[in-house]
Design a protein around this motif. Structure first.
Motif, PDB file in Angstrom:
ATOM      1  N   GLU A 144       2.142   0.060   9.697  1.00 29.11           N
ATOM      2  CA  GLU A 144       2.338   0.412  11.103  1.00 29.11           C
ATOM      3  C   GLU A 144       1.173  -0.069  11.956  1.00 29.11           C
ATOM      4  OE1 GLU A 144       5.052   4.398  10.294  1.00 29.11           O
ATOM      5  OE2 GLU A 144       2.868   4.545  10.387  1.00 29.11           O
ATOM      6  N   ALA A 145      -0.048   0.015  11.415  1.00 30.75           N
ATOM      7  CA  ALA A 145      -1.210  -0.484  12.150  1.00 30.75           C
ATOM      8  C   ALA A 145      -1.098  -1.984  12.392  1.00 30.75           C
ATOM      9  CB  ALA A 145      -2.492  -0.159  11.390  1.00 30.75           C
ATOM     10  N   GLN A 146      -0.612  -2.714  11.387  1.00 31.96           N
ATOM     11  CA  GLN A 146      -0.406  -4.151  11.571  1.00 31.96           C
ATOM     12  C   GLN A 146       0.652  -4.431  12.634  1.00 31.96           C
ATOM     13  OE1 GLN A 146      -1.335  -6.568   7.577  1.00 31.96           O
ATOM     14  NE2 GLN A 146       0.439  -5.225   7.335  1.00 31.96           N
ATOM     15  N   LYS A 147       1.736  -3.677  12.596  1.00 29.80           N
ATOM     16  CA  LYS A 147       2.825  -3.871  13.552  1.00 29.80           C
ATOM     17  C   LYS A 147       2.370  -3.548  14.977  1.00 29.80           C
ATOM     18  CE  LYS A 147       7.248  -4.231  14.844  1.00 29.80           C
ATOM     19  NZ  LYS A 147       8.008  -5.504  14.865  1.00 29.80           N
ATOM     20  N   LEU A 148       1.648  -2.461  15.139  1.00 20.30           N
ATOM     21  CA  LEU A 148       1.223  -2.033  16.475  1.00 20.30           C
ATOM     22  C   LEU A 148       0.200  -2.977  17.093  1.00 20.30           C
ATOM     23  CD1 LEU A 148       0.950   1.801  15.822  1.00 20.30           C
ATOM     24  CD2 LEU A 148       2.426   0.738  17.544  1.00 20.30           C
ATOM     25  N   THR A 149      -0.637  -3.569  16.250  1.00 16.19           N
ATOM     26  CA  THR A 149      -1.712  -4.418  16.767  1.00 16.19           C
ATOM     27  C   THR A 149      -1.410  -5.896  16.665  1.00 16.19           C
ATOM     28  OG1 THR A 149      -2.832  -4.449  14.609  1.00 16.19           O
ATOM     29  CG2 THR A 149      -3.430  -2.680  16.145  1.00 16.19           C
ATOM     30  N   ASP A 150      -0.365  -6.252  15.929  1.00 13.52           N
ATOM     31  CA  ASP A 150      -0.032  -7.655  15.665  1.00 13.52           C
ATOM     32  C   ASP A 150      -1.201  -8.380  14.997  1.00 13.52           C
ATOM     33  OD1 ASP A 150       1.819  -9.735  15.647  1.00 13.52           O
ATOM     34  OD2 ASP A 150       1.066 -10.576  17.528  1.00 13.52           O
ATOM     35  N   LEU A 151      -1.887  -7.646  14.124  1.00 17.78           N
ATOM     36  CA  LEU A 151      -3.022  -8.204  13.393  1.00 17.78           C
ATOM     37  C   LEU A 151      -2.775  -8.061  11.892  1.00 17.78           C
ATOM     38  CD1 LEU A 151      -6.078  -6.646  15.326  1.00 17.78           C
ATOM     39  CD2 LEU A 151      -5.309  -9.031  15.425  1.00 17.78           C
ATOM     40  N   ALA A 162      -8.388  -3.476  13.954  1.00 18.21           N
ATOM     41  CA  ALA A 162      -7.099  -2.887  14.313  1.00 18.21           C
ATOM     42  C   ALA A 162      -7.287  -1.535  14.990  1.00 18.21           C
ATOM     43  CB  ALA A 162      -6.233  -2.742  13.059  1.00 18.21           C
ATOM     44  N   ALA A 163      -8.206  -0.725  14.483  1.00 18.64           N
ATOM     45  CA  ALA A 163      -8.452   0.587  15.084  1.00 18.64           C
ATOM     46  C   ALA A 163      -8.949   0.452  16.523  1.00 18.64           C
ATOM     47  CB  ALA A 163      -9.450   1.363  14.243  1.00 18.64           C
ATOM     48  N   VAL A 175      -6.587   7.178  13.158  1.00 20.18           N
ATOM     49  CA  VAL A 175      -6.665   7.281  11.705  1.00 20.18           C
ATOM     50  C   VAL A 175      -5.704   6.253  11.123  1.00 20.18           C
ATOM     51  CG1 VAL A 175      -6.433   8.760   9.677  1.00 20.18           C
ATOM     52  CG2 VAL A 175      -7.085   9.777  11.884  1.00 20.18           C
ATOM     53  N   ILE A 176      -6.230   5.214  10.483  1.00 19.11           N
ATOM     54  CA  ILE A 176      -5.378   4.228   9.822  1.00 19.11           C
ATOM     55  C   ILE A 176      -5.386   4.525   8.325  1.00 19.11           C
ATOM     56  CG2 ILE A 176      -4.948   1.801   9.324  1.00 19.11           C
ATOM     57  CD1 ILE A 176      -6.281   1.066  11.904  1.00 19.11           C
ATOM     58  N   LYS A 177      -4.207   4.854   7.810  1.00 18.42           N
ATOM     59  CA  LYS A 177      -4.098   5.212   6.396  1.00 18.42           C
ATOM     60  C   LYS A 177      -4.126   3.952   5.535  1.00 18.42           C
ATOM     61  CE  LYS A 177      -0.550   7.546   7.819  1.00 18.42           C
ATOM     62  NZ  LYS A 177       0.692   8.368   7.923  1.00 18.42           N
ATOM     63  N   GLY A 178      -4.809   4.046   4.415  1.00 16.94           N
ATOM     64  CA  GLY A 178      -5.010   2.891   3.549  1.00 16.94           C
ATOM     65  C   GLY A 178      -3.749   2.432   2.848  1.00 16.94           C
ATOM     66  N   ASN A 179      -3.804   1.213   2.333  1.00 10.60           N
ATOM     67  CA  ASN A 179      -2.675   0.602   1.649  1.00 10.60           C
ATOM     68  C   ASN A 179      -2.428   1.268   0.281  1.00 10.60           C
ATOM     69  OD1 ASN A 179      -0.616  -1.116   1.004  1.00 10.60           O
ATOM     70  ND2 ASN A 179      -1.820  -2.990   1.112  1.00 10.60           N
ATOM     71  N   HIS A 180      -1.146   1.412  -0.078  1.00  7.01           N
ATOM     72  CA  HIS A 180      -0.757   1.991  -1.365  1.00  7.01           C
ATOM     73  C   HIS A 180      -0.033   0.976  -2.247  1.00  7.01           C
ATOM     74  CE1 HIS A 180      -1.170   5.426   1.358  1.00  7.01           C
ATOM     75  NE2 HIS A 180      -1.322   6.197   0.302  1.00  7.01           N
ATOM     76  N   THR A 186      -7.425   2.732  -7.751  1.00 13.09           N
ATOM     77  CA  THR A 186      -7.902   4.044  -8.193  1.00 13.09           C
ATOM     78  C   THR A 186      -8.233   4.975  -7.035  1.00 13.09           C
ATOM     79  OG1 THR A 186     -10.190   3.219  -8.318  1.00 13.09           O
ATOM     80  CG2 THR A 186      -8.830   3.093 -10.328  1.00 13.09           C
ATOM     81  N   GLU A 187      -8.259   4.456  -5.805  1.00 13.73           N
ATOM     82  CA  GLU A 187      -8.548   5.290  -4.646  1.00 13.73           C
ATOM     83  C   GLU A 187      -7.755   4.802  -3.442  1.00 13.73           C
ATOM     84  OE1 GLU A 187     -12.606   5.089  -3.338  1.00 13.73           O
ATOM     85  OE2 GLU A 187     -12.603   2.922  -3.153  1.00 13.73           O
ATOM     86  N   VAL A 188      -7.606   5.690  -2.460  1.00 10.24           N
ATOM     87  CA  VAL A 188      -7.000   5.356  -1.176  1.00 10.24           C
ATOM     88  C   VAL A 188      -8.052   5.614  -0.104  1.00 10.24           C
ATOM     89  CG1 VAL A 188      -5.184   5.868   0.480  1.00 10.24           C
ATOM     90  CG2 VAL A 188      -4.699   5.966  -1.966  1.00 10.24           C
ATOM     91  N   ARG A 189      -8.324   4.597   0.706  1.00 10.53           N
ATOM     92  CA  ARG A 189      -9.359   4.692   1.736  1.00 10.53           C
ATOM     93  C   ARG A 189      -8.717   4.599   3.111  1.00 10.53           C
ATOM     94  NH1 ARG A 189     -12.549   0.438   1.874  1.00 10.53           N
ATOM     95  NH2 ARG A 189     -14.444   1.482   2.598  1.00 10.53           N
ATOM     96  N   ASP A 190      -8.959   5.615   3.931  1.00  5.74           N
ATOM     97  CA  ASP A 190      -8.471   5.642   5.303  1.00  5.74           C
ATOM     98  C   ASP A 190      -9.650   5.399   6.242  1.00  5.74           C
ATOM     99  OD1 ASP A 190      -6.135   6.443   4.070  1.00  5.74           O
ATOM    100  OD2 ASP A 190      -6.407   8.561   4.583  1.00  5.74           O
ATOM    101  N   TYR A 191      -9.371   4.731   7.361  1.00  2.72           N
ATOM    102  CA  TYR A 191     -10.425   4.450   8.332  1.00  2.72           C
ATOM    103  C   TYR A 191     -10.200   5.296   9.576  1.00  2.72           C
ATOM    104  CZ  TYR A 191     -13.335   2.036  11.738  1.00  2.72           C
ATOM    105  OH  TYR A 191     -14.270   1.754  12.707  1.00  2.72           O
ATOM    106  N   VAL A 192     -11.280   5.889  10.076  1.00  2.00           N
ATOM    107  CA  VAL A 192     -11.212   6.764  11.242  1.00  2.00           C
ATOM    108  C   VAL A 192     -12.143   6.235  12.325  1.00  2.00           C
ATOM    109  CG1 VAL A 192     -11.530   9.116  12.108  1.00  2.00           C
ATOM    110  CG2 VAL A 192     -10.742   8.746   9.744  1.00  2.00           C
TER     111      VAL A 192
END
Length: 272
Positions: A144-151, A162-163, A175-180, A186-192
């Motif tokens: 969704e972050a890619q779609k909203l920013t066209d990046l 993107a943020a 809050v951009i949720k990390g890729n799954h 082994t981890e999920v990283r979100d950026y705030v």
């Protein structure tokens, strides 16, 4: 005193199996000890095997829901979930501008965590131009972050860019949720990125499980619940990340296929 108890509202569809949408939001509000109410925008018939029918609510009914809640309750924070089309988004925008429901958390349900588009392009443009500028917090997933920013997002630096672009659309806290997508991760990283300019990463273990329905709904709902208690945005986001990680990491065996996360687990393991 009447209405002193913290109250939060979800503006979302009803999911008949209870795993996502309005039901996941209300489960989360309850688990965070906030009184939850809802504006139902659509009803979905489905189970852990999939969605089999859906029915949108008439806009006059949705307007009445907003009016009745505003006339009797003190909503201190609200959130949106999936909004099916442009007319529905415009109806929500009109009501959010008409009434004071406190800070608004927008979960822009545009694409699944696996990259499939859920929202038609015309509705996407309405969401981007009319709803996002009203948001206090936005919680897009990676796609969704890619779609909203066209990046294209291929690195940490891309996530940061993107943020900032989302902030430029009028949303102060992102809050951009990390890729799954990587089954070996082994981890999920979100950026705030906060309105103050402060930014940070939130990391949690990646859990190999099919009990994932309602993850994004519950994250945004937990942020909403904490804001309804009067907690700062950063604290609300950090609590929500912990809440969802605990709920995923302690699965419950409900349904045969893709099931819900466990909203009970954080009630035992996290403070109010």
């Amino acid at each position: 005193m009447i209405n002193d108890f913290p109250q939060a509202m979800t503006i979302a569809g009803s999911d008949s199996d209870g795993s996502a949408g309005m039901q996941a939001d209300l489960h989360t509000f309850f688990a965070r000890r906030v009184y939850g109410m809802s504006v139902i925008t659509a009803c979905v018939a489905g189970n852990s095997y999939g969605i089999h029918a859906a029915q949108a609510m008439p806009t006059d009914f949705i307007n009445q829901e907003f009016s009745d809640i505003a006339a009797d309750f003190k909503v201190r924070a609200a959130k949106t979930g999936m909004l099916a089309d442009s007319q529905l988004i415009e109806t929500v925008v009109d009501n959010v501008q008409r009434y004071d429901f406190g800070p608004l958390v927008v979960d822009p349900v545009i694409m699944t965590k696996h990259g499939a588009q859920l929202l038609e392009d015309s509705a996407f443009e309405t969401l981007k131009s009319k709803l996002l500028p009203l948001a206090t917090v936005i919680t897009p997933n990676f796609y969704e972050a890619q779609k909203l920013t066209d990046l294209p997002i291929q690195s940490d630096a891309d996530m940061v860019n993107a943020a900032h672009k989302l902030q430029n659309l009028g949303v102060p806290n992102v809050v951009i949720k990390g890729n799954h997508a990587d089954p070996t991760q082994t981890e999920v990283r979100d950026y705030v990125l906060l309105a103050s300019g402060k930014d940070f990463w939130l990391s949690a273990p990646y859990h190999q499980t099919e009990r994932l329905n309602g993850t994004g709904d519950s994250l945004s709902a937990c942020i909403t619940a904490e804001l309804a208690k009067g907690r700062p945005v950063e604290a609300a986001i950090r609590t929500a990340k912990q809440f969802v990680n605990v709920a995923i990491g302690n699965p419950i065996d409900v349904g045969h296929k893709v099931g819900p996360i466990n909203h009970w687990a954080p009630m035992d393991q996290m403070p109010d």
